[in-house]
Scaffold this active site. Structure first.
Site, PDB file in Angstrom:
ATOM      1  CD  GLU A   1      -3.018  -0.796  -0.015  1.00 56.27           C
ATOM      2  OE1 GLU A   1      -3.059   0.336  -0.549  1.00 56.27           O
ATOM      3  OE2 GLU A   1      -3.737  -1.738  -0.397  1.00 56.27           O
TER       4      GLU A   1
ATOM      5  CE1 TYR B   1      -6.768   3.256  -0.312  1.00 50.61           C
ATOM      6  CE2 TYR B   1      -4.379   3.247  -0.025  1.00 50.61           C
ATOM      7  CZ  TYR B   1      -5.524   2.690  -0.560  1.00 50.61           C
ATOM      8  OH  TYR B   1      -5.436   1.558  -1.319  1.00 50.61           O
TER       9      TYR B   1
ATOM     10  CG  ASP C   1      -8.209   4.266  -4.634  1.00 52.86           C
ATOM     11  OD1 ASP C   1      -9.426   4.310  -4.928  1.00 52.86           O
ATOM     12  OD2 ASP C   1      -7.408   3.495  -5.190  1.00 52.86           O
TER      13      ASP C   1
END
Length: 295
Positions: A35, A118, A136
């Site tokens: 990520e 996020y 996102d």
């Protein structure tokens, strides 16, 4: 209108990309690494480096035992190398304070170095199956079109965006986690920014299509340039330091950007301020952690 979860989940089951961090046996730490790497960086560039990192640093303590410079070298040309420094810092905290295990709740994740809204939700969702909204750019675009009938999402709003996606999530944890991945996949592959492939979209209802695909009426989106920017100069300076395992003289850095010495000096200064580069007592330059006794 809403996004029909059963239709989207079936589409995802049939067409989802075989990305390495989606496979069985991938740990929460390895998902966290993916990520961080995927922020503003295409999948095709991330995948081979991520797989190398998984072999080299399978758990946080392995990365914590390495130097900042080693992590920066392994980061290579992924861009935005401050992400690598923050991940290294995060690995130390995980090793020392969390028993080498990535936490499974959003609030604790948000307390880790370099972990924003996020990333915290993505790890909780994709690593642990938590029923939390993950938002996102791709997800915001799908929701803007399918739910609100707008060509492009408005300015980001954490409260509004999270509420929009939360309202779409299926009730069960497992379906919700898969739905979040599917929503993101739809935005990445079908409901793209410039050329959405509406013919291939699995959603039976889309407010934007029903409205006749109205054009975006807000200010035009800024196109991010790279050539000639400070980012490009920073990358060239970092490349010299990554290739050397010893501090280098200023002259070796000066030759990488002769077009605008002022821009080069500004870029070098920003690297020093960001902690990516160190200057030794005798005026040499090195990657973070390799400067020895500094000024």
């Amino acid at each position: 209108m809403s996004v029909e979860s059963s239709v989207l989940l079936k589409w995802y089951a049939d067409t989802a990309r075989d990305l390495p961090w989606r496979r069985d046996g991938v740990s929460a730490w390895q998902i966290l690494m993916s990520e961080i790497m995927l922020q503003q960086t295409p999948v095709v560039r991330v995948a081979p480096i991520w797989e190398e990192w998984v072999r080299r640093w399978p758990v946080p303590s392995a990365m914590a035992a390495s130097s900042q410079a080693e992590v920066l070298r392994a980061w290579g040309k992924l861009g935005y190398p401050r992400r690598a420094l923050r991940l290294h810092e995060c690995s130390r905290v995980l090793a020392e304070q969390h028993g080498d295990v990535v936490p499974d709740d959003v609030d604790t994740l948000l307390g880790l170095p370099g972990i924003g809204s996020y990333t915290a939700r993505a790890v909780a969702c994709f690593a642990y199956g938590r029923r939390v909204p993950v938002v996102d750019t791709n997800v915001r675009r799908v929701v803007a079109r399918a739910v609100h009938g707008a060509a492009e999402p408005g300015n980001p709003s954490n409260t509004r965006d999270l509420a929009d996606v939360s309202a779409l999530l299926p009730r069960t944890r497992e379906r919700a986690a898969t739905f979040s991945a599917a929503l993101m996949e739809l935005g990445a592959l079908i409901c793209t920014a410039r050329t959405p492939d509406c013919e291939q979209c699995p959603l039976p209802n889309c407010a934007w299509v029903v409205a006749g695909k109205p054009a975006h009426t807000g200010p035009p989106k800024k196109v991010q340039k790279f050539a000639g920017t400070d980012r490009q100069v920073r990358g060239k300076l970092m490349a010299v330091l990554r290739e050397s395992h010893h501090p280098v003289e200023r002259a070796r850095l000066d030759v990488v950007w002769l077009i605008d010495p002022g821009q080069r000096d500004r870029a070098l200064h920003s690297l020093l301020v960001d902690g990516l580069v160190e200057q030794t007592a005798d005026g040499l330059f090195a990657l973070a952690g390799e400067g020895g006794d500094q000024r």
